[in-house]
Design an enzyme around this catalytic site. Structure first.
Site, mmCIF file in Angstrom:
data_model
loop_
_atom_site.group_PDB
_atom_site.id
_atom_site.type_symbol
_atom_site.label_atom_id
_atom_site.label_comp_id
_atom_site.label_asym_id
_atom_site.label_seq_id
_atom_site.Cartn_x
_atom_site.Cartn_y
_atom_site.Cartn_z
ATOM 1 N N LYS A 140 0.618 -1.287 -0.031
ATOM 2 C CA LYS A 140 0.053 0.094 0.046
ATOM 3 C C LYS A 140 1.011 1.208 -0.019
ATOM 4 O O LYS A 140 0.545 2.291 -0.605
ATOM 5 C CB LYS A 140 -0.912 -0.118 1.137
ATOM 6 C CG LYS A 140 -1.581 1.435 1.316
ATOM 7 C CD LYS A 140 -2.709 1.270 2.473
ATOM 8 C CE LYS A 140 -3.444 2.508 2.471
ATOM 9 N NZ LYS A 140 -4.630 2.697 3.551
ATOM 10 N N HIS A 282 -11.413 -29.797 -34.501
ATOM 11 C CA HIS A 282 -12.337 -28.841 -34.028
ATOM 12 C C HIS A 282 -13.012 -29.276 -32.788
ATOM 13 O O HIS A 282 -14.316 -29.145 -32.595
ATOM 14 C CB HIS A 282 -13.245 -28.236 -34.950
ATOM 15 C CG HIS A 282 -12.387 -27.540 -36.178
ATOM 16 N ND1 HIS A 282 -13.073 -27.367 -37.368
ATOM 17 C CD2 HIS A 282 -11.140 -27.229 -36.336
ATOM 18 C CE1 HIS A 282 -12.288 -26.678 -38.147
ATOM 19 N NE2 HIS A 282 -11.084 -26.711 -37.405
ATOM 20 N N PHE A 479 -32.136 -39.179 -25.656
ATOM 21 C CA PHE A 479 -33.118 -39.729 -26.239
ATOM 22 C C PHE A 479 -33.411 -39.271 -27.809
ATOM 23 O O PHE A 479 -33.263 -38.313 -28.247
ATOM 24 C CB PHE A 479 -34.262 -39.900 -25.420
ATOM 25 C CG PHE A 479 -35.037 -38.560 -25.041
ATOM 26 C CD1 PHE A 479 -35.611 -37.766 -26.375
ATOM 27 C CD2 PHE A 479 -35.034 -37.964 -23.921
ATOM 28 C CE1 PHE A 479 -36.006 -36.518 -26.101
ATOM 29 C CE2 PHE A 479 -35.746 -36.790 -23.597
ATOM 30 C CZ PHE A 479 -36.363 -36.167 -24.604
#
Length: 530
Positions: A140, A282, A479
């Protein structure tokens, strides 16, 4: 603010003693007074240096097993005081606080303690308190104080002091302050992660402070106008493409990393299986095969789609030999990933200067836990990684005809590959090799047709009498919402099907399968990969 600050007093308190003695000797040779704590002070004295104990500064003994030693106004006042502020200077004089111009601190080895499997009490003891406080105070007040937290920066510090006749520049102090705050942020982040994930067993902590370090920047991202870099997680993590040893070839690109990761993840599914080769283009597999040898598996995988394999990524689950390397260099390949490679294979690859050879060592565990992250506008999506594993006992035959042993084996092979294909995914497989792969379509029917067309094209190129989809098994990552996708697979010659099930039209799809004489297995698990 003064651009250059002369270093008169330095406080050294380090866990990592590498380079400490040499640093102390050079600082002392410049006439810099040294202050230190505990083991650091002993190491400096063992090197023949004169060192003031921190208790000589605070006039207060170290206590509580060293937990309290630097948390004192005589220390933090010397770090935080602005030397150009009259009130600060007056307070220093009133309370006999001397300025500290240089702080060299690195923190207790928290991550290393966790990684070695220490018990909870030892882990807690390795949470540094005084160190981060000094680092933050010095950083700081970088207008007046130099902070160094990394032993690899000691040489740079000494070069700065030599060039500045014992002083540091504001630019150097800013650079070190930025690095110091990053170090404490990383340290606190690792502690927070341990508390959240390990100690509290939270899957999704309310706050997720991810900590990563950047080993390298990349030439560009997916496209030349995008910037990119590689980051590695701090602390324990799985070993993968990011940690692989690159033996040769030009630097990996963003797309190389992404595609090589996809190839490695898929081939790792077969790490305990027969010799297996995966070819990816890819981020989608275009050919996968088991074989008696890696060479045999490579020829089978390449035959699935030799067009897409050009400029692709190859991953294998066995060390490479010369015969396999010779075959793989027959077409242009971007990257080859293998657990290892013998001397003959390395010599063959060395002739291809642009081909990257990555040695991964042990393949990652496909069943490992972990998190996957995706950025969205304004936020992030986090999910557990898809480590779902399917065993033969999990399969439910829903058709009148049971699959043969070979059909069942091909179903499981196709299902494993489909897990790594972009949705909607359809994979035909026969005799431990992919016959056709349909990826990334907006409907499952088109994926089934594309995969079948690819298989037909491969047969024509190889001068086979028929496509390998004839008598194949077909896997669907989710599905079949209608029977049309299933019928496309039947037209391609598939005789067995594996799919999750769960559609409101399951009965319609099962009836179509029975009418076509198919054997169909339900898994109860789907593998969407968007």
């Amino acid at each position: 603010m003064t651009d250059t600050i002369k270093i008169k007093r330095a406080l050294l308190s380090v866990s990592d003693k590498n380079g400490l003695a040499e640093l102390g000797q050079q600082l002392a040779a410049m006439g810099i007074a040294l202050i230190s704590t505990g083991g650091t002070a002993k190491a400096l004295r063992d090197a023949g240096l004169e060192v003031a104990d921190i208790s000589d500064v605070t006039h207060f003994p170290e206590m509580m097993d060293g937990r309290v030693k630097t948390l004192h106004p005589k220390v933090h006042g010397g770090l935080l005081a602005r030397r150009d502020d009259a009130d600060h200077v007056a307070s220093m004089e009133e309370h006999d606080i001397a300025g500290i111009d240089l702080v060299v601190v690195n923190l207790y080895p928290f991550a290393q303690t966790v990684a070695k499997g220490a018990d909870r009490d030892e882990i807690i003891e390795n949470i540094d308190i005084g160190g981060p406080s000094m680092v933050r105070s010095a950083a700081k007040n970088h207008d007046f104080v130099t902070i160094v937290t990394d032993p690899s920066d000691y040489d740079m510090l000494l070069a700065e002091l030599n060039e500045g006749a014992g002083a540091t520049s504001i630019d150097f102090r800013k650079k070190m302050a930025a690095k110091a705050f990053a170090a404490t942020a990383r340290y606190d982040g690792m502690i927070a992660q341990w508390f959240g994930f390990a100690d509290q067993q939270q899957i999704f902590p309310a706050t997720l402070p991810l900590t990563m370090s950047r080993p390298t920047t990349l030439r560009y991202g997916e496209n030349p106008h995008q910037m990119a870099a590689l980051y590695l997680p701090d602390g324990p993590s799985a070993q993968g493409i990011a940690q692989a040893e690159q033996l040769q070839g030009k630097a990996l690109s963003y797309n190389n990393y992404n595609d090589a990761d996809a190839a490695l993840e898929l081939v790792s599914e077969f790490r305990d299986g027969p010799p297996t080769v995966v070819i990816v283009k890819h981020a989608n597999p275009c050919g996968v095969a088991n074989g008696e040898t890696i060479l045999d598996a490579y020829h089978q995988a390449l035959a699935c789609d030799s067009v897409s394999a050009f400029g692709g990524i190859i991953a294998v689950n066995r060390p490479l030999d010369g015969a396999a390397a010779e075959a793989m260099t027959g077409i242009f390949t971007e990257v080859v990933c293998a657990p290892n490679a013998d001397a003959e294979a390395r010599a063959i690859f060395a002739k291809k200067k642009n081909l990257r050879l990555l040695l991964t060592g042990e393949l990652p565990d496909p069943a490992r836990t972990g998190m996957a992250m995706k950025t969205i506008a304004g936020g992030y999506l986090l999910q557990s990684r898809d480590n779902g594993q399917l065993q033969e006992a999990d399969l439910k035959c829903v058709t009148k005809r049971e699959p043969s042993a070979q059909e069942k084996a091909d179903c499981l092979f196709a299902w494993t590959v489909a897990k790594h294909v972009k949705s909607n995914a359809i994979v035909y497989a026969k005799d431990g090799s992919t016959a056709g792969v349909g990826a990334g379509q907006m409907n499952r029917l088109e994926s089934a047709r594309i995969a079948a067309w690819k298989a037909k094209d491969a047969a024509e190129k190889a001068d086979w009498s028929e496509a390998r989809t004839i008598g194949s098994a077909v896997a669907s990552d989710a599905f079949f919402p209608f029977a049309d996708g299933l019928m496309a697979a039947v037209e391609a010659g598939a005789t067995a099907v594996i799919q999750p099930g769960g559609s409101i039209r399951d009965e319609e799809v099962i009836a179509a399968a029975d009418e076509a004489g198919l054997a169909m297995l339900f898994t109860g698990m789907r593998h969407f990969r968007h």
